[in-house]
Design a protein around this motif. Structure first.
Motif, PDB file in Angstrom:
ATOM      1  N   ASP A 142       5.786 -10.427  -0.112  1.00 48.31           N
ATOM      2  CA  ASP A 142       5.523  -9.025   0.219  1.00 48.31           C
ATOM      3  C   ASP A 142       4.925  -8.895   1.617  1.00 48.31           C
ATOM      4  O   ASP A 142       5.290  -7.980   2.369  1.00 48.31           O
ATOM      5  CB  ASP A 142       4.585  -8.392  -0.817  1.00 48.31           C
ATOM      6  N   SER A 143       4.029  -9.817   1.974  1.00 46.17           N
ATOM      7  CA  SER A 143       3.427  -9.791   3.312  1.00 46.17           C
ATOM      8  C   SER A 143       4.483  -9.996   4.388  1.00 46.17           C
ATOM      9  O   SER A 143       4.492  -9.306   5.412  1.00 46.17           O
ATOM     10  CB  SER A 143       2.354 -10.871   3.441  1.00 46.17           C
ATOM     11  N   SER A 178       6.674  -6.971   4.776  1.00 54.34           N
ATOM     12  CA  SER A 178       5.954  -5.953   5.553  1.00 54.34           C
ATOM     13  C   SER A 178       5.990  -6.292   7.037  1.00 54.34           C
ATOM     14  O   SER A 178       6.164  -5.404   7.878  1.00 54.34           O
ATOM     15  CB  SER A 178       4.500  -5.838   5.087  1.00 54.34           C
ATOM     16  N   GLN A 179       5.823  -7.579   7.361  1.00 53.34           N
ATOM     17  CA  GLN A 179       5.912  -8.003   8.755  1.00 53.34           C
ATOM     18  C   GLN A 179       7.298  -7.708   9.325  1.00 53.34           C
ATOM     19  O   GLN A 179       7.421  -7.232  10.459  1.00 53.34           O
ATOM     20  CB  GLN A 179       5.664  -9.507   8.883  1.00 53.34           C
ATOM     21  N   ASP A 238       9.406  -5.422   8.371  1.00 52.01           N
ATOM     22  CA  ASP A 238       9.506  -3.971   8.581  1.00 52.01           C
ATOM     23  C   ASP A 238       8.798  -3.562   9.869  1.00 52.01           C
ATOM     24  O   ASP A 238       9.317  -2.755  10.645  1.00 52.01           O
ATOM     25  CB  ASP A 238       8.907  -3.202   7.393  1.00 52.01           C
ATOM     26  N   ALA A 239       7.603  -4.108  10.097  1.00 48.35           N
ATOM     27  CA  ALA A 239       6.842  -3.768  11.299  1.00 48.35           C
ATOM     28  C   ALA A 239       7.578  -4.210  12.558  1.00 48.35           C
ATOM     29  O   ALA A 239       7.608  -3.480  13.555  1.00 48.35           O
ATOM     30  CB  ALA A 239       5.454  -4.406  11.238  1.00 48.35           C
ATOM     31  N   GLU A 281      10.431  -1.834  13.145  1.00 50.87           N
ATOM     32  CA  GLU A 281       9.953  -0.529  13.603  1.00 50.87           C
ATOM     33  C   GLU A 281       9.530  -0.565  15.065  1.00 50.87           C
ATOM     34  O   GLU A 281       9.563   0.454  15.745  1.00 50.87           O
ATOM     35  CB  GLU A 281       8.785  -0.058  12.736  1.00 50.87           C
TER      36      GLU A 281
END
Length: 108
Positions: free
Chosen positions: A29-30, A33-34, A36-37, A40
């Motif tokens: 999950d971490s 998220s990375q 995705d960041a 973005e």
């Protein structure tokens, strides 16, 4: 179900498979998220930097998937280099580790 993992100078410790699974899921999950960041930030960073960051995160995600497979087939916590138990301390820090520190250093 429990997983054997050796502690240095201590008898083998039993890591509950459920705890291992939770750690691996947290790591996955971490990393997602990375990823995705990084995606973005595409407008603010160079394409080369984004490619390196994306590749790095995807490699770790692949290692996490392999750790889940090792958990399922009963080889989680066993070093792929020397077949010894990976110390519990290492698996706590890096739950997707596939090698003990010595074998990891030799393979680098």
């Amino acid at each position: 179900m429990t997983i054997d993992a050796a502690r240095s100078a201590d008898p083998p410790e039993r890591l509950p498979a459920h705890d291992v699974r939770l750690r691996l899921e947290h790591e996955r999950d971490s990393r997602l998220s990375q990823l995705d960041a990084v995606e973005e930030a595409a407008d603010q960073a160079s394409a080369d930097l984004l490619a390196v960051q994306t590749d790095s995160v995807r490699r770790v995600l692949a290692e996490i998937d392999l750790a889940f497979a090792r958990l399922e087939n009963g080889t989680y916590g066993v070093c792929e280099g020397c077949a010894s138990a990976i110390p519990a301390e290492r698996l706590e820090i890096l739950p997707y580790a596939s090698r003990c520190v010595g074998c990891q250093q030799r393979s680098a």
